[in-house]
Design a protein around this motif. Structure first.
Motif, PDB file in Angstrom:
ATOM      1  N   ALA A 194      56.020  48.829  57.063  1.00 52.28           N
ATOM      2  CA  ALA A 194      56.884  48.084  57.980  1.00 52.28           C
ATOM      3  C   ALA A 194      58.026  47.382  57.249  1.00 52.28           C
ATOM      4  N   LYS A 195      57.882  47.187  55.923  1.00 48.81           N
ATOM      5  CA  LYS A 195      58.892  46.457  55.164  1.00 48.81           C
ATOM      6  C   LYS A 195      59.498  47.257  54.016  1.00 48.81           C
ATOM      7  N   TYR A 196      58.797  48.299  53.583  1.00 49.42           N
ATOM      8  CA  TYR A 196      59.260  49.095  52.449  1.00 49.42           C
ATOM      9  C   TYR A 196      59.170  50.581  52.775  1.00 49.42           C
ATOM     10  N   LYS A 197      59.902  51.366  52.003  1.00 47.47           N
ATOM     11  CA  LYS A 197      59.751  52.815  52.103  1.00 47.47           C
ATOM     12  C   LYS A 197      58.441  53.238  51.437  1.00 47.47           C
ATOM     13  N   GLY A 198      57.872  54.315  51.943  1.00 47.21           N
ATOM     14  CA  GLY A 198      56.679  54.893  51.344  1.00 47.21           C
ATOM     15  C   GLY A 198      56.884  56.360  51.065  1.00 47.21           C
ATOM     16  N   TYR A 199      56.234  56.862  50.025  1.00 46.39           N
ATOM     17  CA  TYR A 199      56.421  58.257  49.627  1.00 46.39           C
ATOM     18  C   TYR A 199      55.070  58.886  49.308  1.00 46.39           C
ATOM     19  N   LEU A 200      54.836  60.081  49.857  1.00 49.05           N
ATOM     20  CA  LEU A 200      53.626  60.854  49.574  1.00 49.05           C
ATOM     21  C   LEU A 200      54.016  62.089  48.792  1.00 49.05           C
ATOM     22  N   THR A 201      53.424  62.266  47.599  1.00 43.70           N
ATOM     23  CA  THR A 201      53.774  63.412  46.770  1.00 43.70           C
ATOM     24  C   THR A 201      53.210  64.700  47.358  1.00 43.70           C
ATOM     25  N   GLU A 202      53.811  65.794  46.970  1.00 39.52           N
ATOM     26  CA  GLU A 202      53.327  67.096  47.416  1.00 39.52           C
ATOM     27  C   GLU A 202      52.093  67.529  46.634  1.00 39.52           C
TER      28      GLU A 202
END
Length: 319
Positions: A194-202
């Protein structure tokens, strides 16, 4: 990795441990085998009654040992976060394993982005009690890259044992919710998203161990906490409360997940009831591609559940 560890940002690897001494050495070793040199290991002993302290002692100053009276998994992670003195914190449950490149992969993603990126997670594969992989990536094969909070509200996309977070993020969003006895990680990922970007690796970066004492084996408790997380998310207004199609879809898919948990416990009637409620809550096609489910997956599951009721309890093949 040949780079001097002093020039690399430090990472604290937090391992909450409660009566998992027989798995703990493998978890610690998987961190020591990382191809990234600047990792500090913190084992939080949550009042274990086994030889957890002895296992950690064998590693000497390679592992920091923190003891607390039994307070539960969320409190143990919070203790580890408070003990962390590095810019990044990563988590590994005592019965799980990291692949050797987890830390370097996550740090690489952070290095390629600005401070608006708060969390990086990796995919994982489930393994048996001996650590042998079952072979299938357990989260959506085609779901990776930057994700939105609604992606995690709709479905848990990754677990806690392959996740790295900026330490400063917890100062803004708070710590893990100690009122939750499961799904506290999903609640945290939603709050961070809700406050930061999130990233999921492949890539697959961790192994999650399946065994009889795993917390995910308790369906009633899982259901209660999953629903509590959904209620918290709706109350936070990260997705507007009046977006009724979205929230009905969330509840319907959660009922589907709960139905499968009951089915795995051979509670076939309860599973069928939960799945029927899912269909009544959102009778439309819930969406297959973004949920990593086959077409008509609820109808197909209901047919299987009803057949299990008619056929009765499964019997051993040699019975």
């Amino acid at each position: 990795m040949s780079t001097d560890s002093g020039s690399l940002p430090g990472v604290s690897a937090v391992i909450p441990a409660y009566n998992y001494a027989h798995f703990l050495s493998a978890a610690i070793d998987s961190i020591l085998q990382q191809d990234y040199p600047n990792v500090h290991i913190i084992v939080v002993d949550d009042g274990s009654k086994d030889n957890t302290a002895e296992v950690v002692a064998k590693y000497g100053d390679k592992v920091e040992y923190v003891y607390q009276d039994n307070a539960g998994l969320p409190a143990s992670r919070n203790t580890g976060i408070r003990a962390a003195k590095t810019p990044f914190v990563a988590f590994l449950d005592a019965d799980d394993l990291w692949l050797p490149n987890l830390v370097s992969q996550c740090i690489g993603v952070f290095a390629d982005n600005d401070d608006s990126l708060g969390i990086v997670a990796g995919k994982f594969v489930r393994v048996d009690p001996e650590g042998k992989p079952y072979g299938k990536v357990t989260r959506d094969d085609d779901f990776y890259g930057f994700y939105r909070p609604e992606d995690i509200i709709l479905k848990q996309r990754f677990g806690a044992s392959a996740v790295m977070v900026r330490r400063e993020v917890f100062d803004e969003v708070g710590f893990f919710d100690v009122s939750l006895t499961s799904s506290e990680d999903r609640d945290m990922w939603i709050r961070i998203g809700a406050k930061y970007k999130g990233y999921l690796t492949e890539d697959v970066l961790g192994y999650v161990r399946n065994h009889p004492n795993s917390m995910s084996k308790h369906s009633d408790r899982m259901k209660q906490n999953m629903r509590a997380v959904i209620r918290k998310a709706r109350a936070s207004d990260v997705i507007p409360k009046y977006n009724y199609p979205f929230w009905l879809r969330v509840i319907a898919f959660n009922m589907f997940q709960c139905a499968w948990m009951y089915f795995d416990e051979r509670r076939y009637v309860r599973a069928s009831v939960e799945l029927t409620k899912s269909l009544l809550t959102w009778p439309f096609i819930v969406g297959c591609a973004d949920l990593d489910e086959p077409p008509l997956f609820r109808i197909r599951a209901l047919r299987r559940f009803l057949w299990a009721i008619v056929a009765g309890p499964r019997r051993p093949k040699n019975a």
